[in-house]
Design a protein around this motif. Structure first.
Motif, PDB file in Angstrom:
ATOM      1  N   LEU A 185       0.845  -1.197   0.000  1.00 60.28           N
ATOM      2  CA  LEU A 185       0.000   0.000   0.000  1.00 60.28           C
ATOM      3  C   LEU A 185       0.882   1.249   0.000  1.00 60.28           C
ATOM      4  O   LEU A 185       1.888   1.308   0.722  1.00 60.28           O
ATOM      5  CB  LEU A 185      -0.919   0.014   1.219  1.00 60.28           C
ATOM      6  N   PHE A 186       0.505   2.241  -0.788  1.00 64.38           N
ATOM      7  CA  PHE A 186       1.221   3.516  -0.881  1.00 64.38           C
ATOM      8  C   PHE A 186       0.241   4.647  -0.596  1.00 64.38           C
ATOM      9  O   PHE A 186      -0.922   4.582  -1.006  1.00 64.38           O
ATOM     10  CB  PHE A 186       1.821   3.717  -2.274  1.00 64.38           C
ATOM     11  N   ASP A 187       0.735   5.675   0.083  1.00 63.11           N
ATOM     12  CA  ASP A 187      -0.104   6.824   0.408  1.00 63.11           C
ATOM     13  C   ASP A 187       0.745   8.089   0.344  1.00 63.11           C
ATOM     14  O   ASP A 187       1.854   8.134   0.895  1.00 63.11           O
ATOM     15  CB  ASP A 187      -0.701   6.653   1.813  1.00 63.11           C
ATOM     16  N   ILE A 188       0.248   9.127  -0.339  1.00 64.12           N
ATOM     17  CA  ILE A 188       0.980  10.388  -0.441  1.00 64.12           C
ATOM     18  C   ILE A 188       0.803  11.182   0.852  1.00 64.12           C
ATOM     19  O   ILE A 188      -0.334  11.422   1.296  1.00 64.12           O
ATOM     20  CB  ILE A 188       0.484  11.221  -1.639  1.00 64.12           C
ATOM     21  N   ASP A 189       1.914  11.564   1.459  1.00 64.22           N
ATOM     22  CA  ASP A 189       1.860  12.318   2.715  1.00 64.22           C
ATOM     23  C   ASP A 189       1.380  13.748   2.461  1.00 64.22           C
ATOM     24  O   ASP A 189       1.787  14.391   1.478  1.00 64.22           O
ATOM     25  CB  ASP A 189       3.254  12.366   3.369  1.00 64.22           C
ATOM     26  N   SER A 225      -3.507  -0.571  -8.396  1.00 63.13           N
ATOM     27  CA  SER A 225      -4.838   0.017  -8.260  1.00 63.13           C
ATOM     28  C   SER A 225      -4.792   1.302  -7.442  1.00 63.13           C
ATOM     29  O   SER A 225      -4.025   1.410  -6.476  1.00 63.13           O
ATOM     30  CB  SER A 225      -5.798  -0.964  -7.566  1.00 63.13           C
ATOM     31  N   ARG A 226      -5.613   2.250  -7.839  1.00 58.77           N
ATOM     32  CA  ARG A 226      -5.857   3.432  -7.010  1.00 58.77           C
ATOM     33  C   ARG A 226      -7.102   3.122  -6.198  1.00 58.77           C
ATOM     34  O   ARG A 226      -8.208   3.019  -6.732  1.00 58.77           O
ATOM     35  CB  ARG A 226      -6.064   4.671  -7.876  1.00 58.77           C
ATOM     36  N   ILE A 227      -6.933   2.960  -4.883  1.00 61.35           N
ATOM     37  CA  ILE A 227      -8.036   2.470  -4.056  1.00 61.35           C
ATOM     38  C   ILE A 227      -8.645   3.557  -3.182  1.00 61.35           C
ATOM     39  O   ILE A 227      -9.588   3.297  -2.429  1.00 61.35           O
ATOM     40  CB  ILE A 227      -7.584   1.288  -3.177  1.00 61.35           C
ATOM     41  N   GLY A 228      -8.092   4.766  -3.262  1.00 55.98           N
ATOM     42  CA  GLY A 228      -8.630   5.903  -2.516  1.00 55.98           C
ATOM     43  C   GLY A 228      -8.162   7.181  -3.172  1.00 55.98           C
ATOM     44  O   GLY A 228      -7.563   7.156  -4.252  1.00 55.98           O
ATOM     45  N   GLY A 229      -8.415   8.315  -2.531  1.00 57.81           N
ATOM     46  CA  GLY A 229      -8.015   9.581  -3.115  1.00 57.81           C
ATOM     47  C   GLY A 229      -6.545   9.635  -3.467  1.00 57.81           C
ATOM     48  O   GLY A 229      -6.160   9.988  -4.575  1.00 57.81           O
ATOM     49  N   ASP A 230      -5.680   9.293  -2.497  1.00 57.46           N
ATOM     50  CA  ASP A 230      -4.232   9.325  -2.727  1.00 57.46           C
ATOM     51  C   ASP A 230      -3.574   8.021  -2.294  1.00 57.46           C
ATOM     52  O   ASP A 230      -2.396   7.980  -1.976  1.00 57.46           O
ATOM     53  CB  ASP A 230      -3.600  10.500  -1.968  1.00 57.46           C
ATOM     54  N   GLU A 231      -4.330   6.948  -2.290  1.00 54.76           N
ATOM     55  CA  GLU A 231      -3.824   5.649  -1.839  1.00 54.76           C
ATOM     56  C   GLU A 231      -3.847   4.648  -2.994  1.00 54.76           C
ATOM     57  O   GLU A 231      -4.813   4.567  -3.751  1.00 54.76           O
ATOM     58  CB  GLU A 231      -4.659   5.119  -0.669  1.00 54.76           C
ATOM     59  N   PHE A 232      -2.752   3.884  -3.103  1.00 56.58           N
ATOM     60  CA  PHE A 232      -2.596   2.901  -4.165  1.00 56.58           C
ATOM     61  C   PHE A 232      -2.254   1.540  -3.567  1.00 56.58           C
ATOM     62  O   PHE A 232      -1.667   1.456  -2.484  1.00 56.58           O
ATOM     63  CB  PHE A 232      -1.487   3.316  -5.132  1.00 56.58           C
ATOM     64  N   ALA A 233      -2.621   0.494  -4.296  1.00 57.82           N
ATOM     65  CA  ALA A 233      -2.319  -0.873  -3.859  1.00 57.82           C
ATOM     66  C   ALA A 233      -1.666  -1.631  -5.006  1.00 57.82           C
ATOM     67  O   ALA A 233      -2.083  -1.510  -6.165  1.00 57.82           O
ATOM     68  CB  ALA A 233      -3.596  -1.583  -3.412  1.00 57.82           C
ATOM     69  N   VAL A 234      -0.657  -2.419  -4.681  1.00 59.20           N
ATOM     70  CA  VAL A 234       0.037  -3.252  -5.660  1.00 59.20           C
ATOM     71  C   VAL A 234      -0.022  -4.697  -5.183  1.00 59.20           C
ATOM     72  O   VAL A 234       0.337  -4.999  -4.035  1.00 59.20           O
ATOM     73  CB  VAL A 234       1.511  -2.817  -5.831  1.00 59.20           C
ATOM     74  N   LEU A 235      -0.472  -5.580  -6.063  1.00 62.79           N
ATOM     75  CA  LEU A 235      -0.517  -7.012  -5.766  1.00 62.79           C
ATOM     76  C   LEU A 235       0.571  -7.705  -6.572  1.00 62.79           C
ATOM     77  O   LEU A 235       0.541  -7.698  -7.807  1.00 62.79           O
ATOM     78  CB  LEU A 235      -1.887  -7.602  -6.118  1.00 62.79           C
TER      79      LEU A 235
END
Length: 309
Positions: A185-189, A225-235
């Motif tokens: 999971l990635f999220d822009i601070d 995938s972009r799963i939220g406003g600034d959150e991404f998920a990689v499988l």
């Protein structure tokens, strides 16, 4: 009176025959308009009978007598396994089935066909399978295009939350889970501050930049995938080792620190990351895996907050 009844009977029989012949003639004339054909399989010897339409679907000539063993090899592995399972169930339960299957023609082109099957038998025993096959390749392509559009984030071009949710909704024993190795999971601070200071167009530029980096860094990923406003998920697949995953993450995080050129400005962006490794053999709950990665992401953000205080 008997002669009259006989005449009436003969007239009715002739009318019925004419009607049936007319219907058959109508079918023969209409059949070429739709890529469809009839088939049957004698279970006593697995003998296949095909009409011209089925030969056309498989890319075979009428001189090629259809043998079931050779025909079944034309199906993709997944379609073949599904067909054999549905076929066995139909024979055992003496009922029909419908199946969309992928086949590979001798010229190398893939086609999609819809198989409709029924059974015939006597004394409680199934003796024959028969039905129709229809070429649905064009319909399948249109459906795949619509599904891709429905599952794509229009801004970044990666998959959207709907696509990722399909992974989360998998049962713990689902076959899809067997090839999942890592969820990242990635999220822009401080993403809101970027929007507030530079405007939403700048925020969009940061999202597009992050998505591009993720696609290039994880070329073997099952999905980004972009799963939220600034959150991404990689499988990532199970073939990517844990050591390789950590190395790729370290390299990626260094690249993400580089400023982003937007209009005449240089935007700086920091990203937090959290990840979780799936258990071997696919015996895990996708939602639990997500919660573990999300907790790691939360801890990553908190460490940055405490470090800046």
């Amino acid at each position: 009176m008997k002669q009259l009844n006989s005449a009436n009977f003969n007239a009715a029989t002739s009318a019925n025959l004419a009607h049936r012949l007319g219907s058959l003639d109508l079918f023969d004339r209409a059949a070429p308009l739709v890529p469809i054909g009839a088939w049957s399989c004698d279970l006593a010897n697995d003998r296949l009978d095909w009409t011209d339409g089925v030969f056309d679907m498989f890319g075979l000539t009428r001189d090629d007598a259809p043998e079931r063993e050779a025909a079944i090899e034309r199906y993709s592995e997944e379609s073949r396994e599904l067909l054999e399972r549905k076929r066995s169930q139909a024979i055992e339960n003496r009922n029909g089935f419908t199946l969309d299957a992928s086949i590979l023609r001798p010229d190398g082109t893939e086609r999609w066909i819809r198989i409709t099957a029924a059974t015939r038998g006597s004394n409680g025993r199934t003796e024959m399978l028969f039905g129709m096959k229809q070429d649905i390749t064009d319909d399948r392509r249109r459906w795949d295009l619509l599904r891709a559009q429905a599952e794509c984030d229009p801004l970044t071009g990666v998959a959207n939350r709907y696509r990722f949710q399909r992974f989360l909704d998998q049962p713990a024993s689902g076959p899809v889970l067997d090839d999942i190795g890592t969820l990242i999971l990635f999220d822009i601070d401080d993403f809101k501050q970027i929007n507030d200071r530079w405007g939403h167009a700048a925020g969009d530029a940061c999202l597009v930049n992050l998505a591009d980096h993720l696609r290039k860094a994880f070329v073997n990923a099952h999905s980004v995938s972009r799963i939220g406003g600034d959150e991404f998920a990689v499988l990532l697949p199970s073939s990517v080792s844990r050591a390789q995953t950590k190395a790729e993450l370290q390299s990626l995080m260094a690249r993400l620190l580089r400023p982003i050129r937007w209009n005449d400005c240089l935007l700086t962006m920091q990203v937090s990351v959290g990840f979780a490794f799936a258990s071997r053999g696919g015996k895990y709950n996708p939602q639990t895996l997500f919660n573990t990665a999300d907790e790691a992401l939360y801890c990553s953000k908190n460490r940055k907050i405490f470090a800046s205080d």
